[in-house]
Design a protein around this motif. Sequence first.
Motif, PDB file in Angstrom:
ATOM      1  N   GLU A 184       1.494  25.959  42.666  1.00  0.00           N
ATOM      2  CA  GLU A 184       0.021  26.462  43.728  1.00  0.00           C
ATOM      3  C   GLU A 184      -1.524  26.220  42.656  1.00  0.00           C
ATOM      4  O   GLU A 184      -2.858  26.013  43.521  1.00  0.00           O
TER       5      GLU A 184
ATOM      6  N   LEU B  40      -6.520  20.103  43.636  1.00  0.00           N
ATOM      7  CA  LEU B  40      -6.778  19.024  45.079  1.00  0.00           C
ATOM      8  C   LEU B  40      -7.687  19.459  45.938  1.00  0.00           C
ATOM      9  O   LEU B  40      -7.983  18.565  46.578  1.00  0.00           O
ATOM     10  N   GLU B  41      -7.572  20.358  46.861  1.00  0.00           N
ATOM     11  CA  GLU B  41      -7.800  20.920  48.225  1.00  0.00           C
ATOM     12  C   GLU B  41      -9.299  20.981  47.437  1.00  0.00           C
ATOM     13  O   GLU B  41     -10.086  20.684  48.266  1.00  0.00           O
ATOM     14  N   ASN B  42     -10.214  21.462  46.226  1.00  0.00           N
ATOM     15  CA  ASN B  42     -11.323  21.778  46.171  1.00  0.00           C
ATOM     16  C   ASN B  42     -11.757  20.698  45.455  1.00  0.00           C
ATOM     17  O   ASN B  42     -13.338  20.328  46.180  1.00  0.00           O
ATOM     18  N   ASP B  43     -11.000  19.327  45.597  1.00  0.00           N
ATOM     19  CA  ASP B  43     -11.509  17.845  44.741  1.00  0.00           C
ATOM     20  C   ASP B  43     -11.679  16.719  45.766  1.00  0.00           C
ATOM     21  O   ASP B  43     -11.984  15.611  45.670  1.00  0.00           O
ATOM     22  N   ARG B  44     -11.268  17.449  47.254  1.00  0.00           N
ATOM     23  CA  ARG B  44     -11.056  16.572  48.563  1.00  0.00           C
ATOM     24  C   ARG B  44     -12.300  15.946  48.817  1.00  0.00           C
ATOM     25  O   ARG B  44     -12.597  14.132  48.822  1.00  0.00           O
TER      26      ARG B  44
ATOM     27  N   LYS C 197      -2.216  21.997  43.694  1.00  0.00           N
ATOM     28  CA  LYS C 197      -2.219  22.266  45.099  1.00  0.00           C
ATOM     29  C   LYS C 197      -4.011  22.839  45.926  1.00  0.00           C
ATOM     30  O   LYS C 197      -4.465  21.552  46.384  1.00  0.00           O
ATOM     31  N   GLU C 198      -4.407  23.579  45.069  1.00  0.00           N
ATOM     32  CA  GLU C 198      -6.462  24.571  45.332  1.00  0.00           C
ATOM     33  C   GLU C 198      -7.185  23.228  44.327  1.00  0.00           C
ATOM     34  O   GLU C 198      -8.122  23.492  44.263  1.00  0.00           O
TER      35      GLU C 198
ATOM     36  N   TYR D   8      -6.990   9.318  48.984  1.00  0.00           N
ATOM     37  CA  TYR D   8      -6.831  10.116  50.504  1.00  0.00           C
ATOM     38  C   TYR D   8      -5.413  10.575  50.479  1.00  0.00           C
ATOM     39  O   TYR D   8      -4.352  10.124  50.370  1.00  0.00           O
TER      40      TYR D   8
END
Length: 86
Positions: free
Chosen positions: A14, A20-24, A17-18, A33
């Motif tokens: 988790e 990676l989402e914040n660094d998208r 995942k967080e 991508y």
Amino acid sequence: MPHLLATLRNVPFETIKEVLENDRAFHVFEEMYLEHIWQNADDENEVLFLFRINSIANTKKLIDKLHTKTLEQNPNANLPNMIYLQ
């Protein structure tokens, strides 16, 4: 199409995942991508994530720069192992 497979140990799924989402937005700007993120079914302490990338050379240069900077600040940093796929 080249890809980058990263493996990281001893960080909760988790959390990765967080991050990676914040660094998208940063990753997209750098033409990385995120396609998949997995937790190893045989080893819950390992997370794998796959990026589609446009250039192995450019991505390697970026990752080397980021990892070098991180290691200068913390020589014991837990960094992912990067595998470049053609």
